[in-house]
Design a protein around this motif. Structure first.
Motif, PDB file in Angstrom:
ATOM      1  N   PHE A 133      -0.112   9.581   1.736  1.00 62.07           N
ATOM      2  CA  PHE A 133      -1.240   9.817   2.644  1.00 62.07           C
ATOM      3  C   PHE A 133      -2.501  10.206   1.842  1.00 62.07           C
ATOM      4  O   PHE A 133      -3.591   9.674   2.071  1.00 62.07           O
ATOM      5  CB  PHE A 133      -0.830  10.933   3.618  1.00 62.07           C
ATOM      6  CG  PHE A 133      -1.916  11.476   4.491  1.00 62.07           C
ATOM      7  CD1 PHE A 133      -2.270  10.825   5.664  1.00 62.07           C
ATOM      8  CD2 PHE A 133      -2.569  12.659   4.161  1.00 62.07           C
ATOM      9  CE1 PHE A 133      -3.269  11.335   6.488  1.00 62.07           C
ATOM     10  CE2 PHE A 133      -3.567  13.170   4.983  1.00 62.07           C
ATOM     11  CZ  PHE A 133      -3.919  12.502   6.148  1.00 62.07           C
ATOM     12  N   GLN A 134      -2.324  11.124   0.881  1.00 66.47           N
ATOM     13  CA  GLN A 134      -3.477  11.550   0.065  1.00 66.47           C
ATOM     14  C   GLN A 134      -3.987  10.406  -0.812  1.00 66.47           C
ATOM     15  O   GLN A 134      -5.201  10.262  -1.007  1.00 66.47           O
ATOM     16  CB  GLN A 134      -3.082  12.765  -0.793  1.00 66.47           C
ATOM     17  CG  GLN A 134      -2.899  14.014   0.046  1.00 66.47           C
ATOM     18  CD  GLN A 134      -2.180  15.149  -0.680  1.00 66.47           C
ATOM     19  OE1 GLN A 134      -1.411  14.918  -1.618  1.00 66.47           O
ATOM     20  NE2 GLN A 134      -2.395  16.378  -0.236  1.00 66.47           N
ATOM     21  N   SER A 135      -3.078   9.579  -1.319  1.00 66.18           N
ATOM     22  CA  SER A 135      -3.483   8.431  -2.138  1.00 66.18           C
ATOM     23  C   SER A 135      -4.291   7.428  -1.322  1.00 66.18           C
ATOM     24  O   SER A 135      -5.195   6.779  -1.850  1.00 66.18           O
ATOM     25  CB  SER A 135      -2.267   7.694  -2.700  1.00 66.18           C
ATOM     26  OG  SER A 135      -1.501   8.542  -3.459  1.00 66.18           O
ATOM     27  N   PHE A 136      -3.933   7.289  -0.066  1.00 65.28           N
ATOM     28  CA  PHE A 136      -4.666   6.361   0.801  1.00 65.28           C
ATOM     29  C   PHE A 136      -6.147   6.764   0.858  1.00 65.28           C
ATOM     30  O   PHE A 136      -7.043   5.926   0.714  1.00 65.28           O
ATOM     31  CB  PHE A 136      -4.073   6.341   2.223  1.00 65.28           C
ATOM     32  CG  PHE A 136      -4.803   5.407   3.155  1.00 65.28           C
ATOM     33  CD1 PHE A 136      -4.390   4.092   3.311  1.00 65.28           C
ATOM     34  CD2 PHE A 136      -5.939   5.830   3.850  1.00 65.28           C
ATOM     35  CE1 PHE A 136      -5.085   3.215   4.140  1.00 65.28           C
ATOM     36  CE2 PHE A 136      -6.635   4.960   4.677  1.00 65.28           C
ATOM     37  CZ  PHE A 136      -6.211   3.655   4.818  1.00 65.28           C
ATOM     38  N   ILE A 137      -6.389   8.059   1.060  1.00 64.37           N
ATOM     39  CA  ILE A 137      -7.774   8.549   1.187  1.00 64.37           C
ATOM     40  C   ILE A 137      -8.525   8.351  -0.136  1.00 64.37           C
ATOM     41  O   ILE A 137      -9.663   7.880  -0.159  1.00 64.37           O
ATOM     42  CB  ILE A 137      -7.777  10.032   1.631  1.00 64.37           C
ATOM     43  CG1 ILE A 137      -7.123  10.152   3.019  1.00 64.37           C
ATOM     44  CG2 ILE A 137      -9.201  10.605   1.638  1.00 64.37           C
ATOM     45  CD1 ILE A 137      -6.780  11.573   3.427  1.00 64.37           C
ATOM     46  N   LYS A 138      -7.850   8.672  -1.252  1.00 59.98           N
ATOM     47  CA  LYS A 138      -8.470   8.497  -2.582  1.00 59.98           C
ATOM     48  C   LYS A 138      -8.775   7.028  -2.849  1.00 59.98           C
ATOM     49  O   LYS A 138      -9.805   6.703  -3.457  1.00 59.98           O
ATOM     50  CB  LYS A 138      -7.540   9.033  -3.681  1.00 59.98           C
ATOM     51  CG  LYS A 138      -7.683  10.506  -3.918  1.00 59.98           C
ATOM     52  CD  LYS A 138      -6.964  10.904  -5.215  1.00 59.98           C
ATOM     53  CE  LYS A 138      -6.466  12.341  -5.094  1.00 59.98           C
ATOM     54  NZ  LYS A 138      -5.092  12.525  -5.558  1.00 59.98           N
ATOM     55  N   HIS A 139      -7.872   6.166  -2.429  1.00 59.03           N
ATOM     56  CA  HIS A 139      -8.054   4.730  -2.648  1.00 59.03           C
ATOM     57  C   HIS A 139      -9.316   4.239  -1.936  1.00 59.03           C
ATOM     58  O   HIS A 139     -10.098   3.468  -2.502  1.00 59.03           O
ATOM     59  CB  HIS A 139      -6.806   3.985  -2.158  1.00 59.03           C
ATOM     60  CG  HIS A 139      -6.867   2.507  -2.328  1.00 59.03           C
ATOM     61  ND1 HIS A 139      -6.926   1.643  -1.266  1.00 59.03           N
ATOM     62  CD2 HIS A 139      -6.925   1.726  -3.440  1.00 59.03           C
ATOM     63  CE1 HIS A 139      -6.985   0.398  -1.728  1.00 59.03           C
ATOM     64  NE2 HIS A 139      -6.989   0.420  -3.035  1.00 59.03           N
ATOM     65  N   VAL A 140      -9.539   4.698  -0.725  1.00 59.07           N
ATOM     66  CA  VAL A 140     -10.765   4.307   0.000  1.00 59.07           C
ATOM     67  C   VAL A 140     -11.995   4.824  -0.753  1.00 59.07           C
ATOM     68  O   VAL A 140     -12.976   4.096  -0.928  1.00 59.07           O
ATOM     69  CB  VAL A 140     -10.749   4.810   1.461  1.00 59.07           C
ATOM     70  CG1 VAL A 140     -12.087   4.511   2.147  1.00 59.07           C
ATOM     71  CG2 VAL A 140      -9.600   4.177   2.242  1.00 59.07           C
ATOM     72  N   ASP A 141     -11.930   6.068  -1.224  1.00 66.74           N
ATOM     73  CA  ASP A 141     -13.075   6.632  -1.964  1.00 66.74           C
ATOM     74  C   ASP A 141     -13.394   5.800  -3.205  1.00 66.74           C
ATOM     75  O   ASP A 141     -14.564   5.565  -3.516  1.00 66.74           O
ATOM     76  CB  ASP A 141     -12.791   8.094  -2.364  1.00 66.74           C
ATOM     77  CG  ASP A 141     -12.933   9.042  -1.174  1.00 66.74           C
ATOM     78  OD1 ASP A 141     -13.625   8.687  -0.201  1.00 66.74           O
ATOM     79  OD2 ASP A 141     -12.342  10.136  -1.222  1.00 66.74           O
ATOM     80  N   THR A 142     -12.365   5.356  -3.913  1.00 69.21           N
ATOM     81  CA  THR A 142     -12.564   4.512  -5.101  1.00 69.21           C
ATOM     82  C   THR A 142     -13.313   3.233  -4.727  1.00 69.21           C
ATOM     83  O   THR A 142     -14.253   2.813  -5.411  1.00 69.21           O
ATOM     84  CB  THR A 142     -11.189   4.136  -5.714  1.00 69.21           C
ATOM     85  OG1 THR A 142     -10.506   5.338  -6.014  1.00 69.21           O
ATOM     86  CG2 THR A 142     -11.340   3.296  -6.961  1.00 69.21           C
ATOM     87  N   HIS A 143     -12.900   2.629  -3.623  1.00 69.53           N
ATOM     88  CA  HIS A 143     -13.536   1.374  -3.220  1.00 69.53           C
ATOM     89  C   HIS A 143     -14.915   1.593  -2.583  1.00 69.53           C
ATOM     90  O   HIS A 143     -15.745   0.677  -2.603  1.00 69.53           O
ATOM     91  CB  HIS A 143     -12.602   0.572  -2.316  1.00 69.53           C
ATOM     92  CG  HIS A 143     -11.498  -0.081  -3.083  1.00 69.53           C
ATOM     93  ND1 HIS A 143     -11.718  -1.139  -3.946  1.00 69.53           N
ATOM     94  CD2 HIS A 143     -10.166   0.178  -3.154  1.00 69.53           C
ATOM     95  CE1 HIS A 143     -10.565  -1.503  -4.502  1.00 69.53           C
ATOM     96  NE2 HIS A 143      -9.610  -0.712  -4.039  1.00 69.53           N
TER      97      HIS A 143
END
Ligand code: NI
Length: 155
Positions: A133-143
């Motif tokens: 779940f936390q990786s999902f949010i970070k992944h969006v921030d990266t993009h």
């Protein structure tokens, strides 16, 4: 029992951040590619929606199986072979938003202990639902940073 804080709002906010990142962009800006093998803004949105589809599948495996195998996906062919750049950014973002809403409703129903359920990713690493779940949010921030770079490079 230890308390886990689940920041569902940050998850829901990913939609608004993306919406504001593309606000006011023209069709040309949305589809522009710095090079044939680089993603346009529309393709980044499509990738994030593809990722959300995979994430949606992974979280359901995580909560319902012991040591679930979490599937990988081939991000570049998913974008290119689906002709993502011929799609409309706003349609793609709508689907992203609907998946967020649907998953948020699921998250609201989960008991606290579900967040420590563990699966195995394609690298063979153990991953909890909370980490996923936390990786999902970070992944969006990266993009989101990538979208800013594309906007700045647009010519
Ligand atoms: Ni990505």
């Amino acid at each position: 029992m230890s308390q886990i804080t689940i920041d569902i709002q940050s998850y829901k906010d990913t939609y608004l951040k993306l919406k504001s990142a593309i606000e006011g962009l023209t069709e040309d800006q949305l589809k522009w590619k710095a090079a044939p093998d680089k993603w346009s803004v529309t393709e980044v949105l499509s990738h994030l929606t593809d990722h959300s589809i995979v994430f949606s599948f992974r979280i359901r495996k995580l909560i319902s199986e012991e040591a679930a195998q979490l599937p990988p996906f081939q991000q570049d062919p998913w974008v290119s072979e689906s002709k993502a750049n011929e799609g409309a950014a706003r349609d793609i973002l709508d689907v992203f938003g609907i998946l967020l809403t649907y998953n948020s409703l699921l998250f609201d129903r989960l008991p606290a202990e579900a967040w420590s359920k563990t699966g195995i990713n394609f690298k063979g690493e153990a991953v909890t639902l909370l980490q996923s779940f936390q990786s999902f949010i970070k992944h969006v921030d990266t993009h989101l940073l990538q979208i800013e770079r594309i906007k700045n490079a647009y010519q």
